[in-house]
Scaffold this motif. Structure first.
Motif, PDB file in Angstrom:
ATOM      1  N   VAL A 290      11.684  29.403  23.607  1.00  0.00           N
ATOM      2  CA  VAL A 290      11.632  28.878  24.982  1.00  0.00           C
ATOM      3  C   VAL A 290      10.772  27.618  25.058  1.00  0.00           C
TER       4      VAL A 290
ATOM      5  N   ALA B 191      12.203  25.269  27.503  1.00  0.00           N
ATOM      6  CA  ALA B 191      12.656  25.839  28.772  1.00  0.00           C
ATOM      7  C   ALA B 191      11.981  25.147  29.957  1.00  0.00           C
TER       8      ALA B 191
ATOM      9  N   SER C  91      16.600  27.554  27.361  1.00  0.00           N
ATOM     10  CA  SER C  91      16.217  28.571  26.374  1.00  0.00           C
ATOM     11  C   SER C  91      17.242  28.597  25.240  1.00  0.00           C
TER      12      SER C  91
END
Length: 463
Positions: A274, A277, A292
């Motif tokens: 992540v 992200a 992700s």
């Protein structure tokens, strides 16, 4: 009917709370059903509370609490005609834990007139099988553990393997409407249906991680669970309580929970990443996450958890409010240990190798001990004496040797006999067998489902 395996535009996950038996408001389930979920997923256990539950094969939750939650969820699953998945049943995911929850479910369904097909997925492992895998070089330690000795496997009272999402998918595709599983990763429960319905692995595993503890990713974790909507570009997370909220910080912060690396998390099938992200508010209570990724592993692995008996414990607890002793509590605790050790040797003829003695000073440094950043003196200190010995009788005898010292022990320079307060009478509480975790290893497997056994409540389709 089981969900279609055709690719969906979006998949909804309803997670009512962080653990079955923890409780939630019934109206939050109604709210979640109105959002159109494709699965209800809830964890049934954890290793957070220590090795006792795995070692003894018992649950930390009471049957009445599990029954209360499960009744609401079985009704919801039947109403919405969607799967209900419960993982790590009975706290540690032992076979007895799965059967315990299944027995509760059977009783509820009989009372409610429900006819749902149940799959029990068992995760306990045989030491003999694992020793063969060890001999074949397929068992590997995770840091900080070293190589696994075969006798360690034999010493365990229970060993479980931690399943990924694959056994859940297999059961749903076979027609199961309720899945009660042994030990599983917290994320696998929520990831199974989205992956089965064609959602991308990155957003799916990230959403599953965020919802695993229910409302912990919200601004009010006490308010109940959450709902995740996964699509092909990311996911949206929102609370089931309209008065609660998710924020970019509350959602992103959950990647710090129970992970060694806040950007990467290993699953049996691969690693969630992540690091790129993004977390953006859609409104005052919903957050959208994108970016992700999931990296499939070259080798699928199943993590092992095992616990064994280390001895038998007896506990005593007394409270000290004498200001002079409180001000010199470390010196007093050292004196207590020295005198108790001498008297155990004199009266019971035991050496240090025959038992374990732990003295914890609550209100002073019991939690962090030597690394406590603020060791300032408190007004009162609770002294916990925990004895571990090969037998219960020996552990209690040692605690009784310490009894008069935990009631009246003065420091050498004191010219009066202080009095302390035992929390209970009798002062000694026998805790029974004590357990320790001894496995932190993984098994290389060719089949993601091969180490697990699935039993169905009645014949189901093999679509």
């Amino acid at each position: 009917m089981p969900p279609s395996t055709e690719a969906a535009a979006r998949v909804g996950i309803l997670t009512p709370s962080g653990m079955l038996g923890a409780g939630f408001a019934p109206e939050t389930i109604d709210y979640g059903l109105a959002l159109g979920p494709d699965v209800i997923a809830i964890d049934g256990g954890s290793t957070d509370s220590g090795p006792h539950y795995l070692g003894a094969g018992v649950a930390k939750t009471t049957a009445s609490a599990v029954s209360r939650d499960l009744r609401l969820l079985l009704r919801a699953a039947a109403t919405a005609d969607i799967p209900l998945i419960v993982g790590s049943c009975g706290t540690s995911g032992t076979d007895s834990g799965v059967d315990w929850v299944a027995g509760i479910a059977d009783q509820i369904m009989a009372e409610e007139g429900l006819d749902l097909k149940i799959a029990r997925i068992y995760s306990e492992q045989d030491a003999g099988f694992l020793k063969k895998e060890l001999d074949a070089g397929r068992v590997h330690p995770l840091a900080p553990h070293g190589p696994l000795a075969p006798e360690t496997l034999d010493s365990c009272t229970h060993i479980v393997g931690m399943m990924g999402h694959e056994p859940f998918v297999e059961a749903i595709q076979a027609g199961a409407q309720v899945i009660l599983a042994g030990r599983a990763t917290d994320t696998a429960l929520a990831a199974a249906v989205p992956l089965m319905l064609g959602m991308p692995a990155g957003p799916t595993w990230h959403a599953a991680k965020i919802v695993e503890c229910g409302g912990q990713c919200t601004t009010d974790p006490r308010a109940g669970g959450v709902f995740a909507t996964i699509d092909h570009n990311g996911f949206v997370i929102e609370p089931l309580d309209p008065a609660n909220a998710c924020t970019p910080i509350s959602v992103a912060a959950h990647m710090l929970y129970e992970t060694a690396n806040p950007y990467r998390m290993r699953e049996p099938a691969g690693t969630l990443d992540v690091s790129d992200a993004t977390y953006a508010p859609l409104d005052e209570r919903r957050v959208r996450v994108e970016g992700s990724r999931f990296e499939p592993a070259e080798q699928h692995t199943i993590k092992l958890e095992g616990a064994r008996v280390t001895g038998y414990e007896t506990l005593s607890f007394s409270g000290i409010r004498d200001p002079y002793i409180v001000a010199n509590i470390d010196r007093w605790a050292a004196l207590l240990r020295n005198i108790v050790t001498e008297r155990i040797n004199q009266t019971l003829k035991l050496t240090d190798d025959d038992y374990g003695l732990d003295i914890r000073l609550y209100g002073h440094n019991a939690i962090l001990q030597d690394i406590d950043p603020d060791p300032s003196t408190a007004r009162e200190v609770g002294v916990m004496l925990l004895v571990n010995a090969p037998s219960q009788a020996t552990a209690t005898a040692i605690a009784k040797v310490a009894n008069p010292l935990m009631l009246h022990l003065p420091l050498p320079e004191m010219h009066y006999l202080p009095s302390f307060a035992f929390a209970t009478s009798p002062a000694e509480t026998e805790r029974g067998p004590a357990y320790e975790f001894v496995l932190n290893h993984v098994v290389d497997v060719e089949s993601a489902t091969g180490m697990f056994r699935t039993h169905y409540s009645r014949e189901v389709s093999r679509a």
